[in-house]
Design a protein around this motif. Sequence first.
Motif, PDB file in Angstrom:
ATOM      1  N   VAL A 140       0.858  -1.191   0.000  1.00  0.00           N
ATOM      2  CA  VAL A 140       0.000   0.000   0.000  1.00  0.00           C
ATOM      3  C   VAL A 140       0.889   1.233   0.000  1.00  0.00           C
ATOM      4  CG1 VAL A 140      -1.800   1.246   1.248  1.00  0.00           C
ATOM      5  CG2 VAL A 140      -1.784  -1.258   1.273  1.00  0.00           C
ATOM      6  N   LEU A 141       0.625   2.132  -0.920  1.00  0.00           N
ATOM      7  CA  LEU A 141       1.439   3.340  -1.034  1.00  0.00           C
ATOM      8  C   LEU A 141       0.659   4.543  -0.496  1.00  0.00           C
ATOM      9  CD1 LEU A 141       3.929   4.866  -2.076  1.00  0.00           C
ATOM     10  CD2 LEU A 141       2.875   4.895  -4.347  1.00  0.00           C
ATOM     11  N   LEU A 142       1.236   5.218   0.461  1.00  0.00           N
ATOM     12  CA  LEU A 142       0.596   6.416   1.004  1.00  0.00           C
ATOM     13  C   LEU A 142       1.278   7.650   0.428  1.00  0.00           C
ATOM     14  CD1 LEU A 142       0.670   4.106   3.444  1.00  0.00           C
ATOM     15  CD2 LEU A 142      -0.719   5.843   4.523  1.00  0.00           C
ATOM     16  N   VAL A 143       0.526   8.450  -0.271  1.00  0.00           N
ATOM     17  CA  VAL A 143       1.082   9.655  -0.879  1.00  0.00           C
ATOM     18  C   VAL A 143       0.625  10.837  -0.045  1.00  0.00           C
ATOM     19  CG1 VAL A 143       1.308  10.996  -2.985  1.00  0.00           C
ATOM     20  CG2 VAL A 143       0.878   8.527  -3.120  1.00  0.00           C
ATOM     21  N   MET A 144       1.587  11.423   0.670  1.00  0.00           N
ATOM     22  CA  MET A 144       1.221  12.431   1.664  1.00  0.00           C
ATOM     23  C   MET A 144       1.983  13.719   1.433  1.00  0.00           C
ATOM     24  SD  MET A 144       1.009   9.933   4.987  1.00  0.00           S
ATOM     25  CE  MET A 144       2.703   9.388   4.971  1.00  0.00           C
ATOM     26  N   PRO A 145       1.348  14.686   0.791  1.00  0.00           N
ATOM     27  CA  PRO A 145       2.037  15.964   0.580  1.00  0.00           C
ATOM     28  C   PRO A 145       2.364  16.605   1.930  1.00  0.00           C
ATOM     29  CG  PRO A 145      -0.288  16.095  -0.101  1.00  0.00           C
ATOM     30  CD  PRO A 145      -0.019  14.679   0.293  1.00  0.00           C
ATOM     31  N   GLN A 146       3.602  16.997   2.116  1.00  0.00           N
ATOM     32  CA  GLN A 146       3.976  17.682   3.367  1.00  0.00           C
ATOM     33  C   GLN A 146       4.089  19.159   3.031  1.00  0.00           C
ATOM     34  OE1 GLN A 146       4.027  15.858   6.222  1.00  0.00           O
ATOM     35  NE2 GLN A 146       3.394  14.209   4.854  1.00  0.00           N
ATOM     36  N   ASP A 147       2.942  19.739   2.697  1.00  0.00           N
ATOM     37  CA  ASP A 147       2.973  21.128   2.235  1.00  0.00           C
ATOM     38  C   ASP A 147       2.702  22.082   3.386  1.00  0.00           C
ATOM     39  OD1 ASP A 147       0.359  20.716   2.741  1.00  0.00           O
ATOM     40  OD2 ASP A 147      -0.284  20.705   0.652  1.00  0.00           O
ATOM     41  N   ILE A 148       2.308  23.250   3.025  1.00  0.00           N
ATOM     42  CA  ILE A 148       2.130  24.323   4.003  1.00  0.00           C
ATOM     43  C   ILE A 148       1.104  23.973   5.086  1.00  0.00           C
ATOM     44  CG2 ILE A 148       0.435  25.453   2.493  1.00  0.00           C
ATOM     45  CD1 ILE A 148       2.244  28.024   3.568  1.00  0.00           C
ATOM     46  N   ASP A 173      -4.058  12.325   0.097  1.00  0.00           N
ATOM     47  CA  ASP A 173      -4.927  13.405   0.549  1.00  0.00           C
ATOM     48  C   ASP A 173      -5.878  13.737  -0.590  1.00  0.00           C
ATOM     49  OD1 ASP A 173      -3.548  13.566   2.861  1.00  0.00           O
ATOM     50  OD2 ASP A 173      -2.846  15.625   2.590  1.00  0.00           O
ATOM     51  N   SER A 174      -7.116  14.045  -0.243  1.00  0.00           N
ATOM     52  CA  SER A 174      -8.083  14.387  -1.290  1.00  0.00           C
ATOM     53  C   SER A 174      -7.570  15.520  -2.167  1.00  0.00           C
ATOM     54  CB  SER A 174      -9.405  14.820  -0.672  1.00  0.00           C
ATOM     55  OG  SER A 174      -9.904  13.795   0.133  1.00  0.00           O
ATOM     56  N   GLN A 175      -6.858  16.441  -1.536  1.00  0.00           N
ATOM     57  CA  GLN A 175      -6.391  17.604  -2.293  1.00  0.00           C
ATOM     58  C   GLN A 175      -5.338  17.227  -3.328  1.00  0.00           C
ATOM     59  OE1 GLN A 175      -5.026  20.511   0.585  1.00  0.00           O
ATOM     60  NE2 GLN A 175      -5.397  18.929   2.128  1.00  0.00           N
ATOM     61  N   ALA A 176      -4.747  16.044  -3.165  1.00  0.00           N
ATOM     62  CA  ALA A 176      -3.704  15.640  -4.115  1.00  0.00           C
ATOM     63  C   ALA A 176      -4.252  14.721  -5.209  1.00  0.00           C
ATOM     64  CB  ALA A 176      -2.564  14.949  -3.366  1.00  0.00           C
ATOM     65  N   PHE A 177      -5.558  14.422  -5.147  1.00  0.00           N
ATOM     66  CA  PHE A 177      -6.176  13.545  -6.151  1.00  0.00           C
ATOM     67  C   PHE A 177      -5.751  13.906  -7.573  1.00  0.00           C
ATOM     68  CE2 PHE A 177     -10.291  12.103  -3.825  1.00  0.00           C
ATOM     69  CZ  PHE A 177      -9.728  10.875  -3.584  1.00  0.00           C
TER      70      PHE A 177
END
Length: 401
Positions: free
Chosen positions: A191-199, A249-253
């Motif tokens: 399972v790959l978790l894609v997690m933007p570490q943004d602002i 994250d939904s925002q990274a869809f």
Amino acid sequence: MSLNDTTRGNRLHIGLFGRRNAGKSSLINALTGQAVATVSSVPGTTTDPVYKAMELHGIGPVVFIDTAGFDDEGMLGKLRVEKTEQAARETDIALLLFSGLDMAEDLKWLAFFRRQKTPVILLISHADELADEGRPLQAAVEQAAGEKPLLVSAGDKKGLEQVRQELIRALPEDFEQPSITGNLCQAGDLVLLVMPQDIQAPKGRLILPQVQTLRELLDKGCQALCCTTDQLAETLDRLKEPPKLIITDSQAFQKVYPLKPAASLLTSFSVLFAAFKGDIGYFLKGAEALLAIPASAHILIAEACTHKPLQEDIGRVKLPRLLRRKSGDDLKIEIVSGKDFPADLTGYDLVIHCGACMFNRKYVLSRVQQCQEQHVPMTNYGLAIAALLGILDKVSLPYEP
Ligand SMILES: Nc1nc2c(ncn2[C@@H]2O[C@H](COP(=O)(O)OP(=O)(O)OP(=O)(O)O)[C@@H](O)[C@H]2O)c(=O)[nH]1
Ligand SMILES: [Mg+2]
């Protein structure tokens, strides 16, 4: 909070309710064996709800909620009763303390809990002080409530073990939280978790849904791999086979979807939390309703966290922007946070809730029920964003709705 604490949102919430001076705070202290709540003979001692997390033998991690008497009066009293009502909505099991023959208020609250399908344990407090050890009052309550109350006394600690037994019996069958990732992956899956570490990501840590999901994947025996959005292509390149599931994250869809290998499933943390904390079926219908709302619709966005709005905040900035891009500038968008949630929802065309990692499931489900009763569609951030990006049918759900 200590390191091995269970998140409050995942604990069984046991609420104590009764009139002022009924002995609610004393009973919490007796049940927990600690001086958690202030006790006094002055009616109205407890004002705001008091939360006490602890391990209860035979039950596990719970949080007791001490509340203000529901007969509190005056302007401040009214505000306190509202807080008590909120506490009632997040209560998994209610302890209702009858304290005299005048029980109109108690019965009103009993009816509320029964309507909410919240298990209620009826108690008569101060048993040590009552005439004939409380038996006449016990009979009167049984007559009025249709159920025999337990006699308890915080003073000489009588009846406490029985309360614990009743709590175990009243444990809702579905209290065991459903799994977060449900049917989407099993032992041995990558399972790959894609997690933007943004602002928006908090400094130096991951947010609760990510932590809880990661922990579950490890418990399930999956192989969990993490990367940020900008590392996704490279990460996929290095793999011998595509991951079974990608969670982002939904925002990274929008960024993740085009890179997704055909064989991988895609979902988001807040889509997973739609099922974990809410009603995935109702939320899905709400997301579909979102696609048909009129240009002048009135939308309520409800956020559990009360943090200071962040730059590019999802609830306050990104979601409203996406909504206006779809429906135009005539949309009326209102935002509430924390436990604020209007009782009358009939003026809204849609409610969009956050992932609610800070709330317990019961509380979110009580909001769902409120929406259902008032025929207002409700969805959550993840499903709303997927709908707005046109990929609702490409997102995998952890359970059949
Ligand atoms: N004898 C006896 N006194 C009790 C018992 N439980 C509570 N009391 C007393 O009753 C009074 C009210 O108790 P509290 O626990 O503060 O009552 P409460 O329901 O929390 O009251 P509010 O916070 O004002 O709503 C205090 O003086 C307690 O000492 C009991 O089981 N036996
Ligand atoms: Mg009190």
